[in-house]
Design a protein around this motif. Sequence first.
Motif, short mmCIF file in Angstrom:
data_model
loop_
_atom_site.label_atom_id
_atom_site.label_comp_id
_atom_site.label_asym_id
_atom_site.label_seq_id
_atom_site.Cartn_x
_atom_site.Cartn_y
_atom_site.Cartn_z
N MET B 1 0.83 -1.21 0.00
CA MET B 1 0.00 0.00 0.00
C MET B 1 0.86 1.25 0.00
N GLY B 2 1.88 1.24 0.85
CA GLY B 2 2.75 2.40 0.90
C GLY B 2 2.11 3.62 1.51
N LEU B 3 1.13 3.38 2.39
CA LEU B 3 0.48 4.54 3.02
C LEU B 3 1.24 5.00 4.25
N LEU B 4 1.52 4.02 5.13
CA LEU B 4 2.02 4.42 6.43
C LEU B 4 3.54 4.30 6.56
N ASP B 5 4.18 3.68 5.55
CA ASP B 5 5.62 3.57 5.70
C ASP B 5 6.35 4.75 5.02
N GLN B 6 5.59 5.74 4.57
CA GLN B 6 6.20 6.94 4.00
C GLN B 6 6.38 8.00 5.10
N GLU B 7 7.28 8.88 4.84
CA GLU B 7 7.35 10.04 5.73
C GLU B 7 6.53 11.17 5.12
N PHE B 8 5.82 11.86 5.98
CA PHE B 8 4.95 12.93 5.49
C PHE B 8 5.56 14.29 5.82
N LEU B 9 5.38 15.18 4.87
CA LEU B 9 5.86 16.54 5.11
C LEU B 9 4.93 17.26 6.07
N ASP B 10 3.60 17.08 5.82
CA ASP B 10 2.63 17.69 6.72
C ASP B 10 2.02 16.61 7.60
N SER B 11 1.65 16.96 8.80
CA SER B 11 1.09 15.98 9.70
C SER B 11 -0.44 15.95 9.56
N ASN B 12 -1.05 14.98 10.24
CA ASN B 12 -2.49 14.89 10.49
C ASN B 12 -3.35 14.36 9.34
N ILE B 13 -3.15 14.74 8.11
CA ILE B 13 -4.11 14.34 7.10
C ILE B 13 -3.47 13.41 6.07
N VAL B 14 -4.12 12.28 5.87
CA VAL B 14 -3.74 11.38 4.80
C VAL B 14 -4.95 11.20 3.92
N ILE B 15 -4.79 11.32 2.63
CA ILE B 15 -5.92 11.14 1.74
C ILE B 15 -5.78 9.80 1.04
N ALA B 16 -6.88 9.00 1.10
CA ALA B 16 -6.86 7.71 0.44
C ALA B 16 -8.26 7.41 -0.06
N LYS B 17 -8.33 6.47 -1.01
CA LYS B 17 -9.65 6.03 -1.44
C LYS B 17 -10.28 5.20 -0.32
N SER B 18 -11.59 5.33 -0.13
CA SER B 18 -12.24 4.58 0.95
C SER B 18 -12.10 3.08 0.73
N ASP B 19 -12.15 2.65 -0.52
CA ASP B 19 -11.90 1.24 -0.84
C ASP B 19 -10.56 0.78 -0.27
N ASP B 20 -9.52 1.56 -0.57
CA ASP B 20 -8.19 1.18 -0.14
C ASP B 20 -8.09 1.13 1.37
N LEU B 21 -8.70 2.13 2.00
CA LEU B 21 -8.62 2.20 3.46
C LEU B 21 -9.30 1.01 4.11
N LEU B 22 -10.52 0.74 3.65
CA LEU B 22 -11.27 -0.37 4.24
C LEU B 22 -10.60 -1.71 3.95
N ASN B 23 -10.16 -1.88 2.72
CA ASN B 23 -9.50 -3.13 2.37
C ASN B 23 -8.23 -3.32 3.19
N TRP B 24 -7.48 -2.24 3.35
CA TRP B 24 -6.24 -2.32 4.13
C TRP B 24 -6.54 -2.71 5.57
N ALA B 25 -7.61 -2.12 6.12
CA ALA B 25 -7.98 -2.45 7.49
C ALA B 25 -8.40 -3.90 7.60
N ARG B 26 -9.19 -4.34 6.64
CA ARG B 26 -9.68 -5.72 6.67
C ARG B 26 -8.56 -6.74 6.54
N LEU B 27 -7.70 -6.52 5.57
CA LEU B 27 -6.69 -7.55 5.31
C LEU B 27 -5.59 -7.55 6.35
N SER B 28 -5.52 -6.48 7.14
CA SER B 28 -4.43 -6.40 8.12
C SER B 28 -4.83 -6.96 9.48
N SER B 29 -6.08 -7.30 9.66
CA SER B 29 -6.46 -7.90 10.95
C SER B 29 -7.51 -8.96 10.70
#
Lengths: 177, 163
Positions: B1-29
């Motif tokens: 996915m490469g969402l959380l292993d990146q370093e962010f310049l700005d804090s607090n907000i990450v933009i992702a597709k809801s599909d990706d977010l939900l799928n990532w949550a599901r497959l990770s637990s």
Amino acid sequence: MKTAKEILEILQKKFPEIEFSLVEDEPSDQIIFTDALKIHEICEFLRDGEGLKFDTLMNLSGVDDANGEKQTNDDGSETIVGGTLSVYYNLDSIELNHKTTLQVSTSRESPKVESVNLIWRAADWHEREAYDMLGIKFLNHPDLRRILMPYDWEEGSYPLRKDYKDPEFYQGMKVPY
Amino acid sequence: MGLLDQEFLDSNIVIAKSDDLLNWARLSSLWQLSFGLACCAIEMMATSASNYDFDRFGVMPRPTPRQADIIIISGTVTLKMAIRIKRLYEQMPDPKYIISMGSCANCGGPYWEHGYHVLKGVDRVIPVDVYVPGCPPRPEALLEGLLKLQEKIRHETLRTKKA
């Protein structure tokens, strides 16, 4: 320690009206063959009799002898008509340190053998298994139900009979491969 | 996915597709129904233990179907057990996934011809997502099966929902 021959002589003296014979042509210890409908009193004597004291039923197993006439059905499967089913009893005396084996046979079409459950309680589940797998009815058994197959398995369908055929479906599930 | 292993310049907000977010949550637990059938269950337990550590993929045993996400059919499915497996599966909440582990659960295995008591493949009663071959499969094979399942979940979308 008593040999099968010696035990046979004791039994013949005690029960002169019951037929006994010695099975000697098997590649095993000698087996005492006797009457399926007299096995209860014989076993009671074997357990309590002086010099016998068979206090343990090590095993009780049913066997399909498959010695009847084989008939080929239209679909190529075989049905066995006539012949016998057998039950083997492996007895052990812890007290006197000797063993013996009994065999009884019964007809394939209406297999009936006396239960020895009241003599050795170990026979309870063994007899249920022989009933479940081969359909041998044990007379006077207190709880003769199927033990391994489901309770609602087809009546008269016994999987360890040599001419057994799988049912097509069980509870909507296809059984054959 | 490469969402959380990146370093962010700005804090607090990450933009992702809801599909990706939900799928990532599901497959990770993926919580696994604590349920085993035969020798495959021994390998499954070995996979859960520290050498292979199923938990690093978010898989942990949950002893109730009502809070489980996947059921691993690990072993010989007898006709008697098939009815109970179907009931367990029906008690699990959606989305739910099935891994069929080993030859017996896949197709009857060594019991295919004379196994009068064996269901010849668990897919005759419940829909299987991933088949893991082997008799029994090694823990590595089961891990591979789980990764395949995660791959499948990763490409699901909210629009075409499959039971």
